[in-house]
Enzyme design. Structure first.
Site, PDB file in Angstrom:
ATOM      1  N   CYS A  39       8.493   6.012  -6.827  1.00 32.54           N
ATOM      2  CA  CYS A  39       7.085   6.383  -6.637  1.00 32.54           C
ATOM      3  C   CYS A  39       6.107   5.396  -7.268  1.00 32.54           C
ATOM      4  O   CYS A  39       4.898   5.529  -7.063  1.00 32.54           O
ATOM      5  CB  CYS A  39       6.840   7.780  -7.205  1.00 32.54           C
ATOM      6  SG  CYS A  39       8.103   8.970  -6.730  1.00 32.54           S
ATOM      7  N   HIS A  70      -1.315  10.086 -11.383  1.00 34.34           N
ATOM      8  CA  HIS A  70      -0.084  10.234 -10.619  1.00 34.34           C
ATOM      9  C   HIS A  70       0.004  11.657 -10.065  1.00 34.34           C
ATOM     10  O   HIS A  70       0.316  11.853  -8.899  1.00 34.34           O
ATOM     11  CB  HIS A  70       1.124   9.904 -11.488  1.00 34.34           C
ATOM     12  CG  HIS A  70       2.404   9.834 -10.730  1.00 34.34           C
ATOM     13  ND1 HIS A  70       2.623   8.915  -9.725  1.00 34.34           N
ATOM     14  CD2 HIS A  70       3.535  10.580 -10.799  1.00 34.34           C
ATOM     15  CE1 HIS A  70       3.836   9.089  -9.224  1.00 34.34           C
ATOM     16  NE2 HIS A  70       4.412  10.093  -9.851  1.00 34.34           N
ATOM     17  N   HIS A  86       2.663  13.456  -1.411  1.00 29.47           N
ATOM     18  CA  HIS A  86       3.256  12.383  -2.211  1.00 29.47           C
ATOM     19  C   HIS A  86       3.942  11.420  -1.251  1.00 29.47           C
ATOM     20  O   HIS A  86       5.004  11.714  -0.707  1.00 29.47           O
ATOM     21  CB  HIS A  86       4.256  12.971  -3.197  1.00 29.47           C
ATOM     22  CG  HIS A  86       4.732  11.989  -4.225  1.00 29.47           C
ATOM     23  ND1 HIS A  86       4.568  10.627  -4.091  1.00 29.47           N
ATOM     24  CD2 HIS A  86       5.372  12.166  -5.419  1.00 29.47           C
ATOM     25  CE1 HIS A  86       5.079  10.019  -5.136  1.00 29.47           C
ATOM     26  NE2 HIS A  86       5.574  10.928  -5.960  1.00 29.47           N
TER      27      HIS A  86
END
Length: 610
Positions: A155, A284, A319
């Protein structure tokens, strides 16, 4: 560092294509909403995803990741043709990030292999690097004329990709860099996050009471970067970059967010800016209980008790894994350019006692600097200081240090848990006993190097793993139960992330420097050495462990064999780069023809296994 300017940008997300993919809206508006229920993955407990609309796609590629990446590449090339005529004749760099590569094709290939019906077309594309060549072709860029790297950092991939691209510009190694990331929704990844109970059962609620997880998304984002000039009409600027490792756990964050603090402070120092210069943070913000809590503590450590607005873009678009960092950065630049303090998607009461602020609607603010932070499996952290395009102070270039090969170990072909256990340090060394087959090789290679070198590594040492086979063997072990419609094994899912082997080296040997994997082709030795060289030369780490690790078993033999690829030998080998003493490693030796062996480089001759 000297700032880098964004001179062109292309993106796709659940919100659409182009500016629509990352636009935060006007002052007074609610945050955009791109999440919806999708029935093709309806076995997920709550199949809420951020899916790119079909009409936004410009490519007809069979694999979803390739389709997304090439659609963005088509748009970026058109912009560059208009804004920077002749750009293909410049010294080019291309650095892309992904979490899962061509996972949709890999799923299809694994199913075909199990049924003895594996096609050569699927075999050729069933890996983590196959979208790279079609992307370069769409851009009209010859791989031989460009520096090409793919970051495999889950990520945090595209955040690190942008940072590395800025290093190339700062060192005058490139004139123009195309950086970004991509990932498509896939059944394997959805099953994995679902098995970890990381997916929300309602809607993402980052930093709020009762948050229960994320919604997965897909997308791609590319930015063209050049060295900044005082008035270059930039869409935005990158002012600083930092990366670190938690050295804590394969899935859980350091509860105090110490690794994230290290990365953010490095980015602030890189930009020569105090924390007070940061107006707000692109977080995040996965909306999972522990990750958000750790991130909130990290931000409190960085900024104290002052109220700080955070922007959780994942709650709007999902995401997007390897694309998350670049899409979130594009949203920051959009907000800075139009004087918007962006609103936070999500509902509910904010976590009590937090100094973080979540704006219900877009506000007005004349900010010029924001912080972007990213985190990933294994404790990989990255941060970017982002500025408005109109900023006049473009900074100065970082001094470059010569880089030396300090030691090279003999290759290993099998795990060595006893040696690793004897040399591993810290309270988390027990993680080695639960290592997957790729990580076992990487750990054994590092242990072999340490025995031969006989010295102690600096805690800030980086780890860069080059791998072409990546986690194909581990992907099959995890996915076979999903294909059989049996419950998948949560413990196997983290190992499907190719950066986990680098992170486990950090965890077991107590290293806090940047840690991730790379792999843009079948030849990864030069790629890993180049990236490690550049991290050390720029001062991002005082030293770097460089590994080539290939977990090649029956799955890799079948996929690569049917594809007509050379099948890598199973094994790993480690080298240590530093600022001396040792054998001087000229960067020019790492940018030649990747198909040729590394000759005339002293201890690196015959790298990686010869």
């Amino acid at each position: 560092m000297r700032a880098a300017s964004v001179v062109a940008a292309a993106a796709l997300s659940a919100l659409g294509r182009g500016h629509a993919a990352y636009g935060v809206g006007e002052v007074g508006e609610l945050p955009p909403a791109g999440l919806a229920l999708h029935t093709e993955l309806d076995w997920v407990r709550h199949p809420l995803f951020g899916r790119v609309p079909a009409e936004a796609l410009a490519s007809s590629a069979a694999d979803g990741a390739e389709r997304l990446l090439c659609s963005a590449a088509l748009d970026l090339a058109a912009q560059l043709d208009q804004r920077c005529p002749g750009w293909r004749s410049l010294r080019l760099g291309v650095v892309l990030g992904t979490s899962a590569g061509a996972m949709q094709t890999l799923e299809r290939a694994l199913a075909g292999r199990a049924a003895s019906a594996l096609s050569s077309a699927d075999a050729r594309a069933a890996n983590y690097f196959s979208p790279i060549s079609p992307c370069l072709a769409t851009l009209g860029v010859d791989r031989a004329q460009a520096t090409v790297v793919q970051i495999l950092a889950a990520c945090a991939s595209s955040t690190i990709a942008i940072g590395l691209g800025c290093r190339w510009l700062d060192a005058d190694d490139c004139d123009l860099v195309i950086a970004g990331g991509y990932d498509a929704l896939s059944a394997l990844v959805a099953a994995g996050f679902d098995s970890l109970s990381a997916l929300t059962r309602a809607r993402p609620r980052p930093f709020r009471v009762g948050r229960d997880g994320m919604a997965l998304g897909e997308g791609a984002g590319l930015v063209a970067l050049r060295r900044a000039a005082a008035d270059d009409g930039a869409l935005g600027r990158v002012l600083g970059f930092g990366a670190s490792s938690d050295a804590f756990h394969v899935t859980a964050p350091d509860r105090e967010g110490r690794g994230l603090v290290l990365a953010a402070r490095a980015a602030l120092a890189d930009a020569a800016l105090p924390s007070e210069a940061v107006a707000w943070v692109s977080a995040h913000a996965t909306a999972t209980p522990y990750n958000d809590a750790a991130e909130a503590r990290a931000l409190s450590s960085l900024f104290g008790a002052r109220p700080l607005t955070v922007h959780p873009w994942k709650a709007a678009i999902g995401h997007t894994l390897g694309a998350a960092g670049v899409l979130e950065s594009l949203a920051v630049w959009d907000a800075l350019a139009r004087g918007v303090l962006p609103a936070a998607a999500g509902e509910g009461e904010q976590e009590p006692g937090s100094s973080l602020s979540l704006a219900p609607r877009n506000g007005a603010q004349s900010a010029s600097v924001a912080l972007k932070v990213s985190a990933a499996f294994g404790g990989c952290n990255a941060a970017l200081l982002l500025g408005a395009g109109a900023a006049s102070d473009v900074g100065v270039a970082r001094p470059r240090q010569p880089v030396f090969v300090q030691t090279v170990a003999e290759p290993v072909t099998r795990a060595d848990p006893e040696l690793v256990a004897r040399l591993a340090t810290g309270e988390h060394a027990a993680a080695a006993s639960r290592a997957d087959s790729l990580s076992e090789l990487a750990l054994a290679a590092v242990a072999r190097l340490l025995v031969g070198w006989g010295q102690t590594l600096s805690e800030a040492t980086a780890v860069v793993v080059g791998t072409s086979a990546a986690t194909l063997e581990l992907d099959e072990r995890f996915d076979r139960r999903r294909r059989a419609r049996e419950p998948v094994e949560p413990r196997r899912f983290p190992a499907t992330s190719p950066n986990l082997c680098a992170s486990l080296c950090s965890i077991c040997f107590g290293l806090r420097g940047p840690a991730f994997s790379v792999g843009a082709s079948l030849s990864v030795a030069r790629e890993a050495l180049l990236v490690a060289h550049d991290l050390v030369a720029a001062g991002d780490a005082p030293a770097a462990l460089v590994l080539v690790a290939e977990d090649a078993g029956e799955v890799v033999a079948d996929l690569f064999g049917v594809a007509g690829f050379p099948i890598p030998a199973r094994g790993a080998r480690a080298a240590l780069l530093g600022t001396g003493p040792g054998f001087l490693l000229p960067r020019a030796a790492l940018t030649g023809d990747e198909r040729l062996p590394l000759r005339d480089l002293g201890p690196l001759s015959g790298w990686p296994f010869g």
